[in-house]
Design a protein around this motif. Structure first.
Motif, PDB file in Angstrom:
ATOM      1  N   SER B 111       0.810  -1.206   0.036  1.00  0.00           N
ATOM      2  CA  SER B 111       0.118   0.045  -0.070  1.00  0.00           C
ATOM      3  C   SER B 111       0.943   1.112  -0.071  1.00  0.00           C
ATOM      4  O   SER B 111       2.128   1.068   0.210  1.00  0.00           O
ATOM      5  CB  SER B 111      -0.646   0.053   1.190  1.00  0.00           C
ATOM      6  OG  SER B 111      -0.119  -0.016   2.289  1.00  0.00           O
ATOM      7  N   PHE B 112       0.165   2.537  -0.353  1.00  0.00           N
ATOM      8  CA  PHE B 112       1.171   3.900  -0.095  1.00  0.00           C
ATOM      9  C   PHE B 112       1.664   3.803   1.232  1.00  0.00           C
ATOM     10  O   PHE B 112       2.844   4.118   1.297  1.00  0.00           O
ATOM     11  CB  PHE B 112       0.354   4.809  -0.198  1.00  0.00           C
ATOM     12  CG  PHE B 112      -0.070   5.080  -1.911  1.00  0.00           C
ATOM     13  CD1 PHE B 112       0.857   5.367  -2.637  1.00  0.00           C
ATOM     14  CD2 PHE B 112      -1.374   5.171  -2.390  1.00  0.00           C
ATOM     15  CE1 PHE B 112       0.579   5.425  -4.137  1.00  0.00           C
ATOM     16  CE2 PHE B 112      -1.857   5.519  -3.741  1.00  0.00           C
ATOM     17  CZ  PHE B 112      -0.740   5.606  -4.652  1.00  0.00           C
ATOM     18  N   VAL B 113       0.711   3.465   2.369  1.00  0.00           N
ATOM     19  CA  VAL B 113       1.481   3.351   3.681  1.00  0.00           C
ATOM     20  C   VAL B 113       2.476   2.744   3.918  1.00  0.00           C
ATOM     21  O   VAL B 113       3.715   3.054   4.504  1.00  0.00           O
ATOM     22  CB  VAL B 113       0.248   3.186   4.682  1.00  0.00           C
ATOM     23  CG1 VAL B 113       0.846   2.958   5.974  1.00  0.00           C
ATOM     24  CG2 VAL B 113      -0.943   4.353   4.708  1.00  0.00           C
ATOM     25  N   GLU B 114       2.406   1.389   3.568  1.00  0.00           N
ATOM     26  CA  GLU B 114       3.650   0.500   3.744  1.00  0.00           C
ATOM     27  C   GLU B 114       4.917   0.998   2.810  1.00  0.00           C
ATOM     28  O   GLU B 114       5.922   1.093   3.295  1.00  0.00           O
ATOM     29  CB  GLU B 114       3.166  -1.035   3.072  1.00  0.00           C
ATOM     30  CG  GLU B 114       2.342  -1.584   3.879  1.00  0.00           C
ATOM     31  CD  GLU B 114       1.791  -2.978   3.583  1.00  0.00           C
ATOM     32  OE1 GLU B 114       1.669  -3.830   4.209  1.00  0.00           O
ATOM     33  OE2 GLU B 114       1.399  -2.849   2.421  1.00  0.00           O
ATOM     34  N   ALA B 115       4.567   1.447   1.505  1.00  0.00           N
ATOM     35  CA  ALA B 115       5.663   1.922   0.789  1.00  0.00           C
ATOM     36  C   ALA B 115       6.300   3.405   1.182  1.00  0.00           C
ATOM     37  O   ALA B 115       7.661   3.354   1.360  1.00  0.00           O
ATOM     38  CB  ALA B 115       5.335   2.266  -0.766  1.00  0.00           C
TER      39      ALA B 115
END
Ligand SMILES: NC(=O)c1ccc[n+]([C@@H]2O[C@H](COP(=O)([O-])OP(=O)(O)OC[C@H]3O[C@@H](n4cnc5c(N)ncnc54)[C@H](OP(=O)(O)O)[C@@H]3O)[C@@H](O)[C@H]2O)c1
Ligand SMILES: NC(=O)c1ccc[n+]([C@@H]2O[C@H](COP(=O)([O-])OP(=O)(O)OC[C@H]3O[C@@H](n4cnc5c(N)ncnc54)[C@H](OP(=O)(O)O)[C@@H]3O)[C@@H](O)[C@H]2O)c1
Lengths: 318, 318
Positions: B111-115
């Motif tokens: 996800s954007f959050v993980e990336a």
């Protein structure tokens, strides 16, 4: 064979020429008849009991020599081949067993005496400054003790690689020698603080002083700088400010050649032949011999090193 | 655009969401609409006035983010491209200008959050341990603070490279986390001296403690060992015994990612994508998010970092 033997522990003057067994060959070794053996400060330290002999190495002094192969053992070398040799010991003798990876050609136009005394300094300076610190064209290279055996080679190598070379030395006369060899920035360490002169400028530092210069060396270091300590004439314990080092993304290494294993020495010898021998062959790096002595005079030779009256190399002729 | 602005010097709690000018692009930059911004301890230090912003960098906090390119500038990137970004600042905002060399693909399935929260740690650990210290299969890799953000990534990377991984941490619980991630040698630094456990064994050391561990790190170092200090939680000034370092032919580096120039960052980003992204894509390295907060809650997020109650990463969602 005849070889130099130390008859009294820690007494340099007790070195004597004696009859000892000729070395027998291990796999991968050749037997070299020694024609000339280079003398190093480490030999003096060894006679004083301050330089332990690496496990498995010859007890006989001598870290470099030149001569002729008289037994090729199981290697592909040829009897009669003239060679220069990086040794882990054993050079002060008529014969020495040499791992094949530590054989080097005699540089073009070099005598045995000249060849015997360039090996240790060439391998030391190239392995640390070329291979480890990766000195490149356009960088600033600071050499401590520019007029010494290590320093005079390092100046010429630095110039050949296209670096700006800065040196420290203790007298105007020594600095003049450095200048003749190509040094660009001359610092008399008795009159000036090299760290003020070179603040944030030195990409690569070749250090032989150790603790006493640690803080100043970090100050002199440029961004991404690399200092390599190979001598500790100024002591071993110093204060390191890791914050200052981090601000420069700096690196500090301390190394020695002698304790490396055969594979590592072979790697260094190969790279030194490839990168430094062309500079010797073409005389881009010159090499100064102070004088030679016969093998039997080893004790006198080390006394002269002790006295500090030598400029350039001392060599034993056999 | 809206961005987090510090309204009182040295007061973390004074961070507020305010209207500020959208960044304009310099040559080679793209404009990214930020979807998620990773939070780092360095951000906290910056709000406290202990981490000077590099010259030319955005005053806005935030060293990593993920989002969508909305202006490609003079680059060959495309509007609409989803990217993760290594930033020199500016992540705590709706839009950020990013040099093209600092753009990375979103790892597969992230996800954007993980990336947004894997970039800084991946680039830091890989640049120091892979690129600089050259960790190889079969070597022993010592990681201080194994359960921290840097440590958890480093353990998994070390195992993926085939190293034996040793870690220090301050509790049995934290060591259990390290073990789950693959660590082989677990050392509770409150109960044991890591230098006794690892004496002469650590080929590569990732250090975040600095001065307090300097002597012990040199003791733990193996022959040809390389220690890299990236944090100084235990102070900056330590005693270094260069004789001990030389006996090991050891190397000490201290580095930081943020102050590097664009070319250097691009070199690191390229190598990190090449070497680390496959490990993320294939889930050989897992990544733990503690929780996310909205951009307006940046002050609360940094307070939690301060309190030390977080395991894994905190991320701002925009
Ligand atoms: N680790 C290794 O593998 C390795 C290999 C070879 C040599 N070494 C070491 O490297 C060092 C140099 O060897 P070398 O053969 O070049 O010895 P050298 O010919 O005796 O040179 C030593 C030089 O140090 C200079 N010096 C002394 N104090 C100084 C100071 N405070 N600041 C700057 N320079 C200073 C001296 O010059 P002044 O008279 O002007 O002071 C002298 O020219 C020795 O310590 C040796 O043991 C290490
Ligand atoms: N130079 C750079 O480019 C760069 C980049 C990123 C991070 N960093 C630095 O790297 C460090 C770690 O970052 P992080 O994000 O991983 O922080 P973190 O998640 O807060 O982890 C820090 C870890 O240090 C451990 N620790 C504290 N005292 C210790 C000791 N005496 N011995 C061993 N471990 C100890 C803590 O574990 P316990 O609770 O078990 O003690 C904690 O897990 C920070 O100092 C950060 O500033 C530097």
């Amino acid at each position: 064979m005849k070889a130099i033997v130390q008859t009294e522990e820690k007494v340099t003057a007790s070195l004597q020429l004696q009859e000892v067994p000729t070395p027998t060959l291990k796999p991968g070794e050749v037997l070299v008849q020694v024609k000339a053996a280079g003398i190093n400060r480490a030999d003096l330290l060894q006679t004083q009991g301050n330089y332990p002999v690496p496990a498995g190495a010859s007890e006989i002094l001598g870290l470099e020599c030149a001569g002729v192969i008289v037994e090729a053992g199981d290697t592909e070398n040829e009897v009669g081949q003239e060679v220069a040799c990086l040794l882990t010991g054993g050079g002060y003798a008529e014969y020495v067993a040499v791992p094949q990876g530590q054989l080097m050609p005699i540089p073009q136009g070099y005598s045995f005496v000249e060849a015997a005394s360039i090996v240790e300094v060439a391998c030391t300076v190239w392995s640390n400054i070329g291979m480890l610190a990766g000195l490149r064209e356009g960088q600033t290279f600071l050499i401590h003790g520019g007029a010494g055996g290590i320093g005079t080679f390092a100046i010429q190598m630095g110039k050949a690689l296209g670096a700006t070379v800065a040196v420290t030395a203790g007298s105007a006369e020594k600095l003049a020698t450095c200048k003749e060899l190509g040094a660009d920035i001359l610092i008399n360490y008795k009159e000036e603080d090299f760290a003020d002169v070179l603040k944030n400028k030195a990409d690569v530092i070749l250090d032989i002083i150790g603790a006493k210069y640690l803080t100043q060396n970090v100050k002199a270091m440029a961004k991404d700088g690399h200092m390599v300590t190979i001598g500790m004439q100024g002591g071993v314990k110093g204060e390191l400010n890791l914050g200052h080092l981090l601000a420069k993304r700096g690196t500090i290494s301390a190394t020695a050649l002698r304790g490396r294993d055969n594979a590592d020495k072979a790697r260094i010898v190969r790279s030194t032949i490839e990168n430094m021998w062309p500079l010797l062959d073409s005389k881009k790096i010159s090499h100064h011999i102070d004088h030679t002595l016969p093998l039997a005079k080893a004790a006198d030779a080390l006394q002269k090193i002790q006295d500090g009256t030598i400029t350039g190399k001392l060599v034993l002729e056999i």
